[in-house]
Write a protein that holds these residues in place. Structure first.
Motif, PDB file in Angstrom:
ATOM      1  N   PHE A 187       0.808  -1.225   0.000  1.00  0.00           N
ATOM      2  CA  PHE A 187       0.000   0.000   0.000  1.00  0.00           C
ATOM      3  C   PHE A 187       0.844   1.280   0.000  1.00  0.00           C
ATOM      4  N   TYR A 188       2.132   1.166  -0.331  1.00  0.00           N
ATOM      5  CA  TYR A 188       2.986   2.358  -0.280  1.00  0.00           C
ATOM      6  C   TYR A 188       2.456   3.468  -1.188  1.00  0.00           C
ATOM      7  N   THR A 189       2.140   3.128  -2.437  1.00  0.00           N
ATOM      8  CA  THR A 189       1.682   4.165  -3.371  1.00  0.00           C
ATOM      9  C   THR A 189       0.302   4.694  -2.985  1.00  0.00           C
ATOM     10  N   ASP A 190      -0.549   3.837  -2.424  1.00  0.00           N
ATOM     11  CA  ASP A 190      -1.864   4.307  -1.966  1.00  0.00           C
ATOM     12  C   ASP A 190      -1.701   5.343  -0.859  1.00  0.00           C
ATOM     13  N   VAL A 191      -0.824   5.032   0.096  1.00  0.00           N
ATOM     14  CA  VAL A 191      -0.563   5.959   1.198  1.00  0.00           C
ATOM     15  C   VAL A 191       0.061   7.245   0.671  1.00  0.00           C
ATOM     16  N   GLU A 192       0.987   7.111  -0.255  1.00  0.00           N
ATOM     17  CA  GLU A 192       1.668   8.274  -0.829  1.00  0.00           C
ATOM     18  C   GLU A 192       0.671   9.227  -1.487  1.00  0.00           C
ATOM     19  N   LYS A 193      -0.260   8.674  -2.253  1.00  0.00           N
ATOM     20  CA  LYS A 193      -1.254   9.510  -2.936  1.00  0.00           C
ATOM     21  C   LYS A 193      -2.163  10.224  -1.935  1.00  0.00           C
ATOM     22  N   LEU A 194      -2.564   9.497  -0.893  1.00  0.00           N
ATOM     23  CA  LEU A 194      -3.455  10.101   0.095  1.00  0.00           C
ATOM     24  C   LEU A 194      -2.751  11.204   0.881  1.00  0.00           C
ATOM     25  N   GLU A 226      -9.819   7.450   4.663  1.00  0.00           N
ATOM     26  CA  GLU A 226      -9.335   6.498   3.658  1.00  0.00           C
ATOM     27  C   GLU A 226      -8.015   5.860   4.085  1.00  0.00           C
ATOM     28  N   LEU A 244      -7.508   1.619   4.767  1.00  0.00           N
ATOM     29  CA  LEU A 244      -6.512   0.730   4.162  1.00  0.00           C
ATOM     30  C   LEU A 244      -6.200  -0.450   5.077  1.00  0.00           C
ATOM     31  N   ALA A 293      -1.430  -1.648   5.907  1.00  0.00           N
ATOM     32  CA  ALA A 293      -0.858  -0.387   5.426  1.00  0.00           C
ATOM     33  C   ALA A 293      -0.083   0.366   6.500  1.00  0.00           C
TER      34      ALA A 293
END
Length: 291
Positions: free
Chosen positions: A171-178, A196, A200, A204
C-alpha cells in the motif's frame, strides 16, 4: 551502584554530562542485532524521553495521597539522578505521578532504593517529567537490566539513523497519494483522506509510518477518529493537529493503540522528531515479530 556497572551507562553525572563511556564508545554497530533482545523494555525505551538510575523520595504527605487515592491529581516526587541513560543532560530534580495510578504499590515499595526510571517529558511553560504509564517504568537496578537498557537504546538509535524509505511496502503508493492530498484539501475532504488512510487497514501501517514525517501545514486543524471502546463517553475523539505528521500520529494511535508522544494537537519539532523515531522503531520491530 557497583563500579563495574558504569561501563554500561551512556551518560554519567560525575563525568559532567552525556559522554560515552569506554565500553559504549567502542561498541561496533555491526554487533548490535537488528531485532530486540529484551522485548519487555522495547516500547518503554522508545516512549521514554528520559531514562536514568537514581533514587526518589515519597514524602509523608504525598504517601498519604497515594495510599488513599482520594485526590485525582499529579503529585511530584523528588528525584536524585545518579546516571543518565537517555535524555537531556540538564538536571531533572523531580517527576510527576498520577495519584490514582494502579501501579503505585510498586512505586511506594521502591522509595529510597536505587532504581531505573522511564519518564516522558511534558512541554508546558517549563518542561516537566511524568512517570511512564508502564509496568516497566520503575525497576530495581541490576546489572542485567542496565545491560539490556543500554543495548536497547543503542539498537533504537541505530534503527533511526539507518532509516530509509521502502517503496516495496504494501500500500505504499496508496498511502503516498493520500498523504500528498493533505496539503491541498481542507474541511470534509481532508477528513475523508484521514478516513481512507484508516480504511486501508492494518497491512498499510508500515507504509503509513514510513511516510508519516511530513511537516506540511494542514489547511484545517482538525481530525476526528471514532472511539472503538464500548465504555467511551463520546462517539469520536477529536484533535487539532497543526501539521500532517501530527494527524498521522493520531491515526496510528487509533489503529494500533500504541503511542510515542502525544503530538496530536501540535507540538515542538523536537517532540515530533521523538514521536517519528518511536514509530520507526515500532515499524522495524513488526518485521522482527514476523521473522
Amino acid at each position: 551502584m557497583p563500579s563495574k556497572l558504569f561501563g554500561l551507562i551512556v551518560c554519567t553525572l560525575a563525568a559532567g554530562g552525556c559522554a560515552l563511556t569506554d565500553q559504549s564508545r567502542h561498541t561496533k554497530t555491526s554487533d548490535v542485532p537488528p531485532c530486540f533482545a529484551a522485548p519487555e523494555i522495547v516500547i518503554p525505551t522508545a516512549r521514554a524521553s528520559y531514562i536514568a538510575t537514581g533514587t526518589y523520595e515519597v514524602p509523608d504527605d504525598i504517601r498519604g495521597i497515594l495510599l488513599t487515592k482520594q485526590s485525582a491529581k499529579y503529585v511530584s516526587l523528588p528525584w536524585i539522578a545518579e546516571a543518565i541513560l537517555k535524555g537531556p543532560v540538564q538536571e531533572v530534580s523531580s517527576f510527576q505521578v498520577w495519584s490514582q495510578d494502579n501501579s503505585l504499590s510498586r512505586l511506594l515499595g521502591k522509595s529510597d532504593e536505587a532504581v531505573v526510571v522511564f519518564l516522558v517529558s511534558v512541554p508546558r511553560k517549563s518542561v516537566t517529567y511524568h512517570l511512564l504509564n508502564s509496568p516497566a517504568a520503575v525497576q530495581a537496578v541490576d546489572e542485567l537490566l542496565l545491560a539490556n537498557v543500554h543495548h536497547e537504546i543503542e539498537r533504537q538509535a541505530l534503527i533511526v539513523s539507518r532509516w530509509q524509505p521502502d517503496r516495496d511496502l504494501p500500500f505504499y503508493t496508496d498511502v503516498e497519494k493520500l498523504i500528498s492530498k493533505l496539503s491541498v484539501v481542507d474541511g470534509a475532504k481532508q477528513q475523508r483522506v484521514f478516513d481512507e488512510l484508516i480504511e486501508l487497514g492494518t497491512p498499510a501501517i508500515p507504509a503509513i509510518i514510513d511516510q508519516m514525517d511530513n511537516r506540511a501545514q494542514l489547511r484545517t486543524s482538525y481530525v476526528r477518529l471514532s472511539n472503538q471502546h464500548s465504555d467511551s463517553f463520546e462517539a469520536y475523539r477529536q484533535y487539532s493537529p497543526e501539521l500532517v505528521v501530527d494527524a498521522i500520529a493520531a491515526i496510528l494511535n487509533h489503529q494500533t493503540g500504541e503511542y510515542f508522544g502525544s503530538i496530536y494537537n501540535g507540538d515542538e519539532d523536537d517532540q515530533r522528531d521523538a514521536t517519528v523515531a518511536g514509530w520507526r522503531v515500532y515499524a522495524h520491530d513488526l518485521k522482527c515479530s514476523k521473522a
